[in-house]
Design a protein around this motif. Structure first.
Motif, PDB file in Angstrom:
ATOM      1  N   GLN A   1       0.844  -1.190   0.000  1.00 21.84           N
ATOM      2  CA  GLN A   1       0.000   0.000   0.000  1.00 21.84           C
ATOM      3  C   GLN A   1       0.884   1.246   0.000  1.00 21.84           C
ATOM      4  OE1 GLN A   1      -3.323  -0.319  -0.369  1.00 21.84           O
ATOM      5  NE2 GLN A   1      -2.916  -2.519  -0.427  1.00 21.84           N
ATOM      6  N   ILE A   2       0.652   2.151  -0.937  1.00 18.91           N
ATOM      7  CA  ILE A   2       1.439   3.373  -1.013  1.00 18.91           C
ATOM      8  C   ILE A   2       0.524   4.584  -0.963  1.00 18.91           C
ATOM      9  CG2 ILE A   2       3.414   2.381  -2.231  1.00 18.91           C
ATOM     10  CD1 ILE A   2       2.228   3.419  -4.859  1.00 18.91           C
ATOM     11  N   THR A   3       1.050   5.649  -0.409  1.00 19.32           N
ATOM     12  CA  THR A   3       0.392   6.959  -0.454  1.00 19.32           C
ATOM     13  C   THR A   3       1.171   7.868  -1.393  1.00 19.32           C
ATOM     14  OG1 THR A   3      -0.408   6.686   1.809  1.00 19.32           O
ATOM     15  CG2 THR A   3      -0.428   8.920   0.891  1.00 19.32           C
ATOM     16  N   GLU A   4       2.449   8.080  -1.043  1.00 19.36           N
ATOM     17  CA  GLU A   4       3.328   8.792  -1.967  1.00 19.36           C
ATOM     18  C   GLU A   4       3.570   7.902  -3.184  1.00 19.36           C
ATOM     19  OE1 GLU A   4       4.028  11.768  -1.637  1.00 19.36           O
ATOM     20  OE2 GLU A   4       3.742  12.193   0.488  1.00 19.36           O
ATOM     21  N   GLY A   5       3.418   8.461  -4.354  1.00 15.41           N
ATOM     22  CA  GLY A   5       3.559   7.687  -5.586  1.00 15.41           C
ATOM     23  C   GLY A   5       2.264   7.069  -6.068  1.00 15.41           C
ATOM     24  N   LEU A   6       1.199   7.180  -5.277  1.00 19.32           N
ATOM     25  CA  LEU A   6      -0.085   6.608  -5.681  1.00 19.32           C
ATOM     26  C   LEU A   6      -0.662   7.351  -6.886  1.00 19.32           C
ATOM     27  CD1 LEU A   6      -2.170   4.423  -4.801  1.00 19.32           C
ATOM     28  CD2 LEU A   6      -3.351   6.239  -3.545  1.00 19.32           C
ATOM     29  N   GLU A   7      -0.602   8.684  -6.837  1.00 18.30           N
ATOM     30  CA  GLU A   7      -1.022   9.544  -7.943  1.00 18.30           C
ATOM     31  C   GLU A   7      -2.378   9.102  -8.502  1.00 18.30           C
ATOM     32  OE1 GLU A   7       2.148  10.003 -10.803  1.00 18.30           O
ATOM     33  OE2 GLU A   7       3.421  11.050  -9.366  1.00 18.30           O
ATOM     34  N   SER A   8      -3.385   9.117  -7.649  1.00 26.09           N
ATOM     35  CA  SER A   8      -4.693   8.533  -7.970  1.00 26.09           C
ATOM     36  C   SER A   8      -5.314   9.079  -9.247  1.00 26.09           C
ATOM     37  CB  SER A   8      -5.658   8.762  -6.808  1.00 26.09           C
ATOM     38  OG  SER A   8      -5.187   8.120  -5.653  1.00 26.09           O
ATOM     39  N   THR A   9      -5.117  10.352  -9.511  1.00 30.87           N
ATOM     40  CA  THR A   9      -5.685  10.945 -10.718  1.00 30.87           C
ATOM     41  C   THR A   9      -4.588  11.478 -11.634  1.00 30.87           C
ATOM     42  OG1 THR A   9      -5.936  13.087  -9.594  1.00 30.87           O
ATOM     43  CG2 THR A   9      -7.812  11.578  -9.542  1.00 30.87           C
ATOM     44  N   GLY A  10      -3.348  11.102 -11.363  1.00 32.32           N
ATOM     45  CA  GLY A  10      -2.230  11.582 -12.159  1.00 32.32           C
ATOM     46  C   GLY A  10      -2.243  11.002 -13.560  1.00 32.32           C
ATOM     47  N   LEU A  11      -1.711  11.757 -14.510  1.00 32.17           N
ATOM     48  CA  LEU A  11      -1.725  11.351 -15.911  1.00 32.17           C
ATOM     49  C   LEU A  11      -0.367  10.773 -16.300  1.00 32.17           C
ATOM     50  CD1 LEU A  11      -3.631  14.472 -17.274  1.00 32.17           C
ATOM     51  CD2 LEU A  11      -4.583  12.220 -16.700  1.00 32.17           C
ATOM     52  N   GLY A  12       0.003   9.671 -15.653  1.00 28.08           N
ATOM     53  CA  GLY A  12       1.302   9.049 -15.879  1.00 28.08           C
ATOM     54  C   GLY A  12       1.453   8.524 -17.297  1.00 28.08           C
ATOM     55  N   THR A  13       2.575   8.851 -17.938  1.00 30.58           N
ATOM     56  CA  THR A  13       2.824   8.430 -19.316  1.00 30.58           C
ATOM     57  C   THR A  13       4.096   7.605 -19.462  1.00 30.58           C
ATOM     58  OG1 THR A  13       3.842  10.594 -19.670  1.00 30.58           O
ATOM     59  CG2 THR A  13       1.565  10.316 -20.410  1.00 30.58           C
ATOM     60  N   GLY A  14       5.101   7.880 -18.662  1.00 34.35           N
ATOM     61  CA  GLY A  14       6.374   7.160 -18.729  1.00 34.35           C
ATOM     62  C   GLY A  14       7.095   7.269 -17.404  1.00 34.35           C
ATOM     63  N   ALA A  15       8.112   6.444 -17.203  1.00 38.94           N
ATOM     64  CA  ALA A  15       8.870   6.476 -15.957  1.00 38.94           C
ATOM     65  C   ALA A  15      10.201   5.764 -16.155  1.00 38.94           C
ATOM     66  CB  ALA A  15       8.078   5.835 -14.806  1.00 38.94           C
ATOM     67  N   ALA A  16      11.177   6.125 -15.342  1.00 37.03           N
ATOM     68  CA  ALA A  16      12.482   5.458 -15.392  1.00 37.03           C
ATOM     69  C   ALA A  16      13.125   5.528 -14.013  1.00 37.03           C
ATOM     70  CB  ALA A  16      13.394   6.112 -16.434  1.00 37.03           C
ATOM     71  N   VAL A  17      14.069   4.600 -13.784  1.00 32.71           N
ATOM     72  CA  VAL A  17      14.797   4.575 -12.515  1.00 32.71           C
ATOM     73  C   VAL A  17      16.291   4.728 -12.765  1.00 32.71           C
ATOM     74  CG1 VAL A  17      13.113   3.201 -11.252  1.00 32.71           C
ATOM     75  CG2 VAL A  17      14.908   2.051 -12.536  1.00 32.71           C
ATOM     76  N   ALA A  18      16.951   5.356 -11.799  1.00 33.06           N
ATOM     77  CA  ALA A  18      18.406   5.492 -11.791  1.00 33.06           C
ATOM     78  C   ALA A  18      18.821   5.970 -10.421  1.00 33.06           C
ATOM     79  CB  ALA A  18      18.873   6.497 -12.851  1.00 33.06           C
ATOM     80  N   ASP A  19      20.019   5.633 -10.021  1.00 31.46           N
ATOM     81  CA  ASP A  19      20.591   6.238  -8.814  1.00 31.46           C
ATOM     82  C   ASP A  19      21.243   7.543  -9.243  1.00 31.46           C
ATOM     83  OD1 ASP A  19      21.682   6.874  -6.385  1.00 31.46           O
ATOM     84  OD2 ASP A  19      23.234   5.327  -6.440  1.00 31.46           O
ATOM     85  N   ILE A  20      20.403   8.531  -9.475  1.00 34.38           N
ATOM     86  CA  ILE A  20      20.857   9.765 -10.111  1.00 34.38           C
ATOM     87  C   ILE A  20      21.710  10.608  -9.179  1.00 34.38           C
ATOM     88  CG2 ILE A  20      18.948  11.332  -9.528  1.00 34.38           C
ATOM     89  CD1 ILE A  20      20.373  10.722 -13.086  1.00 34.38           C
ATOM     90  N   ASP A  21      21.529  10.442  -7.849  1.00 28.96           N
ATOM     91  CA  ASP A  21      22.324  11.224  -6.902  1.00 28.96           C
ATOM     92  C   ASP A  21      23.469  10.425  -6.300  1.00 28.96           C
ATOM     93  OD1 ASP A  21      20.968   9.520  -5.245  1.00 28.96           O
ATOM     94  OD2 ASP A  21      19.956  11.083  -4.076  1.00 28.96           O
ATOM     95  N   ASN A  22      23.650   9.182  -6.757  1.00 27.86           N
ATOM     96  CA  ASN A  22      24.804   8.355  -6.386  1.00 27.86           C
ATOM     97  C   ASN A  22      24.877   8.058  -4.886  1.00 27.86           C
ATOM     98  OD1 ASN A  22      27.075   6.890  -7.273  1.00 27.86           O
ATOM     99  ND2 ASN A  22      28.455   8.527  -6.626  1.00 27.86           N
TER     100      ASN A  22
END
Length: 476
Positions: A339-360
């Motif tokens: 169960q998530i709250t942050e990242g749930l984006e219930s009405t968000g218009l998600g189109t794409g996503a990616a992961v990286a350890d961008i801050d190392n």
């Protein structure tokens, strides 16, 4: 009554433990500088400016493309050349790999200004030689321009020699497969028998059924493809291997070792259809998805990664206009909903996503793009575990010193064998960082890692300290 209370409490401890300690993700979207509403689609991760650090490349649909670099605690756009920003075009798919063998990745930006069939603007193939330029604008490369509406693009090292090509999944027109020959970009899709006309959507490539780089395409309004690599050529075996899924409409797709056994499986989702977890057994694939995971949704991106560094991967399902979902992959491919709250984006218009350890810092960041029906800002999340976990990261480089996209890294420990692909393009429209990121379990001891290079050869490496990134180069 007392027994019932005890029984329910036990179930709560077994299945709800991940939720009683607080939310899984922390919202760190405030780290994105000048994060204005926009129409965004695909995201890739590559080193666009050759400084040794990766950036998030975010496409814009009538908005500027972005190259987001982590500097001084913020994600800042670092590329302002007009040929890259390209706000007059409609960019949706993006991937990067070294097509010219110089050790640096070129960036393929797939433009789609119409839903299907013929389009107005061609794609971009961006390279750097003192400054950014488009290989497709050179006169010698004009003959094979892609003027068909497309969706996803991936990298394929089909010969295993470091000479990448770009497979372009088009919609209502032939699939493209671009390679560099005698310094000319040519479409070899017809030669390879992959120039099929379909509703192209998501594509992944990696060592799925052979020791070289295979291709799986999740299509719409037609069967999926599974192209087995046969010494650099391809044969579609989707029918024999039970992967056609003809009544579904493919979307987000990723390669993952869901059984922790040292080989890759296919996690693929379908638009308002059943989501699948295809595992290989007895020369065929079987869907082991649970009813809860399989539940239809308006799915866009599917990502498999170990966000919280506990040694068990999670599957993130990014939906558009309805809540996102997160599942943890336990032993035997068993799925635990989170169960998530942050990242749930219930009405968000998600189109794409990616992961990286961008801050190392050893914890993956999840960047989500939004748009399609209305402009929305980007969002970014990560698990709040910095300094509280163990991990190891493996970045393999091929003969040309470029990211060995399509290679497989297998982690061997006292508790598991765990395979991860060096991402060639996945999710849907997107591409993850070219690193195999492993969180480590309690009491886990790493014995070695094996890199299965794209030519089918294996190298075994022993590791020293944990909590660091190891770079391994392929011997010529």
């Amino acid at each position: 009554m007392k027994r019932k209370i005890i029984f329910l409490s036990t179930l709560y401890l077994m299945y709800g433990a991940s939720n009683v300690v607080g939310d899984f993700f922390t919202n760190i979207s405030d780290k994105i500088s000048e994060n204005k509403p926009r129409l965004s689609y695909g995201i890739a991760v590559t080193d666009i400016n050759k400084d040794g650090a990766d950036e998030f490349i975010v496409t814009g649909f009538g908005y500027p493309n972005l190259a987001l670099k982590y500097e001084s605690g913020q994600l800042i756009n670092v590329v302002n050349e007009s040929i890259f920003q390209d706000s007059s075009r409609s960019s949706i798919g993006v991937a990067a790999c070294d097509i010219d063998g110089d050790g640096y990745e070129e960036i393929y930006v797939l433009n789609t200004d119409t839903y299907s069939g013929e389009k107005k603007y061609t794609d971009r193939l961006l390279d750097i030689d003192n400054k950014l330029f488009d290989l497709f604008e050179l006169a010698r490369n004009q003959f094979y321009l892609n003027l068909t509406a497309g969706r996803s693009v991936i990298c394929v090292d089909r010969k295993g020699n470091g000479d990448f090509g770009f497979y372009v999944a088009n919609y209502g027109g032939p699939t493209r497969f671009y390679e560099m020959r005698d310094n000319i970009v040519v479409d070899v899709a017809e030669d390879l028998n992959v120039n099929r006309v379909t509703g192209g959507r998501a594509v992944v490539s990696g060592q799925i059924v052979s020791n070289q780089v295979d291709i799986f395409a999740a299509n719409e309004r037609g069967p999926n493809f599974l192209y087995k690599n046969d010494e650099g050529s391809f044969v579609d075996i989707a029918l024999e291997f039970n992967l056609q899924d003809v009544f579904q409409n493919g979307r987000g797709t990723s390669l993952a070792d869901v059984l922790y056994r040292g080989r890759l499986d296919i996690v693929t989702s379908n638009w308002e259809g059943f989501h699948r977890i295809f595992t290989f057994n007895n020369n065929s694939f079987a869907d082991i998805a649970t009813l809860e995971f399989r539940e239809p949704s308006k799915i866009r991106t599917t990502i498999v990664a170990d966000f919280d560094n506990d040694g068990y991967d999670e599957i993130f399902l990014n939906n558009i206009g309805e809540p996102n979902k997160l599942f943890k992959i336990l032993e035997g491919g068993n799925l635990q909903p989170i169960q998530i709250t942050e990242g749930l984006e219930s009405t968000g218009l998600g189109t794409g996503a990616a992961v990286a350890d961008i801050d190392n810092d050893g914890v993956l960041e999840l960047l989500i793009a939004h748009g399609e029906s209305a402009p929305e800002p980007l969002s970014m999340y990560k698990a709040d575990i910095a300094g509280k976990s163990r991990f190891v990261r493996i970045r393999p480089l091929n003969f040309n010193n470029a990211p060995a996209r399509g290679a497989t890294v297998v982690l061997n420990t006292n508790l598991r064998q765990h395979a991860k692909t060096i991402d060639s393009g996945s999710g849907y429209l997107c591409q993850m960082e070219p690193v195999a990121h492993f969180g480590l379990r309690k009491g886990e001891i790493v014995e070695n890692i094996i890199v299965r290079w794209t030519n089918g050869e294996n190298d075994t490496f022993r590791l020293g300290l944990m909590n660091k990134t190891y770079v391994f180069k392929q011997n010529p």
